[in-house]
Design a protein around this motif. Structure first.
Motif, PDB file in Angstrom:
ATOM      1  N   TYR A 141       4.416   9.835   7.962  1.00 48.17           N
ATOM      2  CA  TYR A 141       3.851   8.951   6.946  1.00 48.17           C
ATOM      3  C   TYR A 141       3.801   7.536   7.503  1.00 48.17           C
ATOM      4  O   TYR A 141       4.802   7.026   8.008  1.00 48.17           O
ATOM      5  CB  TYR A 141       4.679   8.953   5.665  1.00 48.17           C
ATOM      6  CG  TYR A 141       4.308   7.818   4.736  1.00 48.17           C
ATOM      7  CD1 TYR A 141       3.071   7.805   4.101  1.00 48.17           C
ATOM      8  CD2 TYR A 141       5.177   6.745   4.527  1.00 48.17           C
ATOM      9  CE1 TYR A 141       2.704   6.747   3.272  1.00 48.17           C
ATOM     10  CE2 TYR A 141       4.825   5.693   3.703  1.00 48.17           C
ATOM     11  CZ  TYR A 141       3.587   5.699   3.077  1.00 48.17           C
ATOM     12  OH  TYR A 141       3.224   4.642   2.274  1.00 48.17           O
ATOM     13  N   ARG A 142       2.625   6.905   7.401  1.00 51.99           N
ATOM     14  CA  ARG A 142       2.455   5.541   7.901  1.00 51.99           C
ATOM     15  C   ARG A 142       1.854   4.655   6.818  1.00 51.99           C
ATOM     16  O   ARG A 142       0.880   5.037   6.167  1.00 51.99           O
ATOM     17  CB  ARG A 142       1.534   5.523   9.125  1.00 51.99           C
ATOM     18  CG  ARG A 142       1.433   4.149   9.787  1.00 51.99           C
ATOM     19  CD  ARG A 142       0.418   4.158  10.912  1.00 51.99           C
ATOM     20  NE  ARG A 142      -0.949   4.198  10.396  1.00 51.99           N
ATOM     21  CZ  ARG A 142      -2.042   4.323  11.155  1.00 51.99           C
ATOM     22  NH1 ARG A 142      -1.919   4.444  12.461  1.00 51.99           N
ATOM     23  NH2 ARG A 142      -3.242   4.344  10.615  1.00 51.99           N
ATOM     24  N   ILE A 143       2.435   3.499   6.628  1.00 48.05           N
ATOM     25  CA  ILE A 143       1.886   2.501   5.723  1.00 48.05           C
ATOM     26  C   ILE A 143       1.449   1.304   6.558  1.00 48.05           C
ATOM     27  O   ILE A 143       2.172   0.884   7.472  1.00 48.05           O
ATOM     28  CB  ILE A 143       2.903   2.095   4.636  1.00 48.05           C
ATOM     29  CG1 ILE A 143       2.259   1.071   3.669  1.00 48.05           C
ATOM     30  CG2 ILE A 143       4.196   1.562   5.224  1.00 48.05           C
ATOM     31  CD1 ILE A 143       3.097   0.811   2.442  1.00 48.05           C
ATOM     32  N   SER A 144       0.250   0.785   6.279  1.00 48.86           N
ATOM     33  CA  SER A 144      -0.320  -0.294   7.079  1.00 48.86           C
ATOM     34  C   SER A 144      -0.809  -1.412   6.169  1.00 48.86           C
ATOM     35  O   SER A 144      -1.340  -1.157   5.081  1.00 48.86           O
ATOM     36  CB  SER A 144      -1.497   0.210   7.921  1.00 48.86           C
ATOM     37  OG  SER A 144      -1.124   1.279   8.747  1.00 48.86           O
ATOM     38  N   ILE A 145      -0.646  -2.630   6.656  1.00 45.72           N
ATOM     39  CA  ILE A 145      -1.158  -3.804   5.953  1.00 45.72           C
ATOM     40  C   ILE A 145      -2.000  -4.614   6.930  1.00 45.72           C
ATOM     41  O   ILE A 145      -1.576  -4.876   8.052  1.00 45.72           O
ATOM     42  CB  ILE A 145      -0.008  -4.679   5.402  1.00 45.72           C
ATOM     43  CG1 ILE A 145       0.796  -3.913   4.350  1.00 45.72           C
ATOM     44  CG2 ILE A 145      -0.560  -5.971   4.810  1.00 45.72           C
ATOM     45  CD1 ILE A 145       2.029  -4.657   3.876  1.00 45.72           C
ATOM     46  N   GLU A 146      -3.200  -4.967   6.498  1.00 44.85           N
ATOM     47  CA  GLU A 146      -4.069  -5.816   7.309  1.00 44.85           C
ATOM     48  C   GLU A 146      -4.479  -7.027   6.476  1.00 44.85           C
ATOM     49  O   GLU A 146      -4.961  -6.875   5.354  1.00 44.85           O
ATOM     50  CB  GLU A 146      -5.297  -5.044   7.766  1.00 44.85           C
ATOM     51  CG  GLU A 146      -6.196  -5.828   8.708  1.00 44.85           C
ATOM     52  CD  GLU A 146      -7.350  -5.002   9.246  1.00 44.85           C
ATOM     53  OE1 GLU A 146      -8.497  -5.493   9.211  1.00 44.85           O
ATOM     54  OE2 GLU A 146      -7.091  -3.856   9.681  1.00 44.85           O
TER      55      GLU A 146
END
Length: 226
Positions: A141-146
């Motif tokens: 599981y990966r959470i990303s913020i841009e």
């Protein structure tokens, strides 16, 4: 309160880092996206990894060395606004013995757009096949913020910040393990279809049991879309 479990894990990792293997390296990559119609997309990624320093030092291994190369293809289909299903394949050449491993990939991703912020989630499973080794299964599981560093969106000739946090559950030969990854990078938007990024990727491997490994990588990437 939501941050307490993560902080606990990080503190445990730091507390035991003195007993771990520590490595530092660089990981350049090239990634391209090919659109097929309105719903389909093919992502290809070529990635190399070089280890520049490791401790404790293994007597038969050079301190600085090329480690491996990955070639990955993932085909995704849009199933709604900012939602995708995908499947793919990875082949890796390992420099240590010249062997290859193969990996099948399945994933689901979704994104949420906020004012001046893009939040993305990726759920992935994969299966790794290697000669004379049991099959390895992973749940990720990966959470990303841009976030743009100028204004409310990333326009050409502007910088942006990207942060990824990923958790991996691993099962091999009936034994489980866990890995945590944290990536922070700064990107520059050359155009609507070209970006370059540079940052730091920190990984803690083999968290459960003995043999913990800390890995810090300098990442440099070029991303292109067609």
């Amino acid at each position: 309160m939501r941050a307490v479990p993560l902080l606990t894990i990080l503190l445990l990792v730091i507390a035991q880092s003195g007993f771990a293997q520590n490595r530092f390296g660089i990981m350049p990559q090239i990634s391209t996206n090919f659109r097929i119609g309105e719903s389909w997309k093919i992502n290809s990624k070529f990635e190399n990894r070089f280890i520049l320093y490791q401790y404790p030092f293994e007597g038969t291994v050079r301190r600085a060395a090329y480690e491996r190369s990955d070639l990955e293809f993932v085909v995704t289909r849009s199933i709604g606004p900012l939602k995708n299903l995908g499947a793919g394949y990875l082949v890796r050449r390992i420099d240590k013995d010249g062997s290859f491993l193969h990996r099948s990939i399945q994933q689901y991703s979704l994104s949420q757009e906020f004012t001046s912020l893009l939040l993305s989630h990726r759920f992935r499973t994969d299966q790794t096949f290697e000669k004379n080794e049991a099959v390895q299964f992973r749940l990720r599981y990966r959470i990303s913020i841009e976030k743009p560093l100028n204004g409310l969106q990333v326009d050409p000739d502007e910088f942006y910040l990207k942060v990824n946090n990923e958790y991996l559950g691993i099962l091999k030969s009936g034994k489980g393990n866990m890995e945590i990854r944290l990536l922070a990078s700064v990107g520059y938007n050359l155009s609507e279809s070209n970006q370059i990024e540079a940052g730091l990727d920190y990984r803690v491997e083999n968290i459960i049991g003995r043999g913990k490994k800390n890995l810090l990588l300098i990442t440099v990437g070029w991303y292109d879309s067609f």
